[in-house]
Design a protein around this motif. Structure first.
Motif, PDB file in Angstrom:
ATOM      1  N   GLU A  36      10.905  76.954  64.212  1.00 35.65           N
ATOM      2  CA  GLU A  36       9.981  75.819  64.317  1.00 35.65           C
ATOM      3  C   GLU A  36       8.695  76.174  65.072  1.00 35.65           C
ATOM      4  N   SER A  83      11.507  69.794  64.560  1.00 41.35           N
ATOM      5  CA  SER A  83      11.720  69.103  63.286  1.00 41.35           C
ATOM      6  C   SER A  83      12.781  68.020  63.428  1.00 41.35           C
ATOM      7  N   THR A  92       7.260  65.893  56.090  1.00 43.30           N
ATOM      8  CA  THR A  92       6.275  66.787  56.734  1.00 43.30           C
ATOM      9  C   THR A  92       5.325  66.062  57.683  1.00 43.30           C
ATOM     10  N   SER A 185      11.347  67.338  58.340  1.00 45.16           N
ATOM     11  CA  SER A 185      11.553  68.541  57.530  1.00 45.16           C
ATOM     12  C   SER A 185      12.504  68.335  56.360  1.00 45.16           C
ATOM     13  N   THR A 200       9.501  73.748  54.729  1.00 46.32           N
ATOM     14  CA  THR A 200       8.268  73.022  55.089  1.00 46.32           C
ATOM     15  C   THR A 200       7.886  73.186  56.556  1.00 46.32           C
ATOM     16  N   LEU A 201       8.565  74.054  57.283  1.00 46.12           N
ATOM     17  CA  LEU A 201       8.289  74.184  58.714  1.00 46.12           C
ATOM     18  C   LEU A 201       6.883  74.712  58.986  1.00 46.12           C
TER      19      LEU A 201
END
Length: 220
Positions: A36, A83, A92, A185, A200-201
């Motif tokens: 993250e 997240s 997101t 996330s 999507t981090l």
């Protein structure tokens, strides 16, 4: 061998994490996992990495705050960020938690409300009163399980994570305020692999960094 371990423990007890100066405040940033902590956040601070889950978060943050207290350097603010999962919030996007509940605690057979820790004299849901202007708000549930699919049916909060409640309890012990920032996330679809969480981090990293910049300007 026992004496060596004791000396190692004493040495570790004197170590303290790095604090970041923001808006005249000394801030301790706390994260759970290196995945993250992307390039945008790396430009802004060095966090205390606790590891994943409420046990690790409680142990590591409590130890860090104790070391800082011993040195007379308790932070003005702790910021937990990373997240979270949600099936109702925008994926997101970054949200600040307005409250946090501990979904693992269930002493209902003894007559306690679900989520209430026996004999602690605290409600099931604890408020997080500080606000950063311009950042969306949501309620949060902390637990040791990965929530996916139908498991969301049992959770009233809008987003889920694995560390924030533990961070709040540690901060309360040292009378240090806490802000929780989470980027969503996952949650729209079932999780089947770690890649479902990490894909999507990189987007969340950039948006969390922008939230940290807002924190720098906020008067909390």
């Amino acid at each position: 061998m026992k004496n060596s371990r004791t000396r190692d423990s004493q040495a570790l007890a004197t170590e303290a994490p790095q604090l970041t100066t923001l808006g005249g405040r000394q801030v301790l940033f706390v994260m759970a996992a290196k995945a993250e902590y992307g390039p945008h956040l790396r430009q802004r601070f060095t966090p205390l990495m606790t590891g994943v889950g409420p046990v690790e978060a409680a142990v590591e943050l409590t130890a860090a705050l104790a070391a800082l207290a011993q040195q007379g350097r308790l932070p003005d603010l702790v910021v937990s960020l990373g997240s979270a999962g949600s099936r109702v919030l925008e994926q997101t996007e970054v949200y600040q938690a307005t409250s946090v509940a501990y979904r693992d605690m269930d002493a209902t057979p003894l007559g306690f409300e679900k989520g209430v820790t026996p004999f602690l004299d605290l409600p099931a849901t604890l408020p997080l009163p500080l606000r950063i202007p311009g950042i969306r708000e949501a309620t949060l549930s902390t637990g040791a399980d990965i929530v996916s699919g139908a498991a969301y049916d049992a959770i009233a909060a809008e987003m889920v994570d694995m560390e924030s409640y533990a961070c709040l309890r540690a901060c309360t012990r040292f009378d240090v305020p806490l802000v929780v920032l989470r980027g969503i996330s996952d949650g729209k679809a079932e999780l089947h692999h770690v890649d479902d969480w990490t894909e999507t981090l990189h987007i969340i990293d950039e948006k969390l960094a922008a939230a940290v910049d807002r924190l720098d300007d906020a008067r909390l």
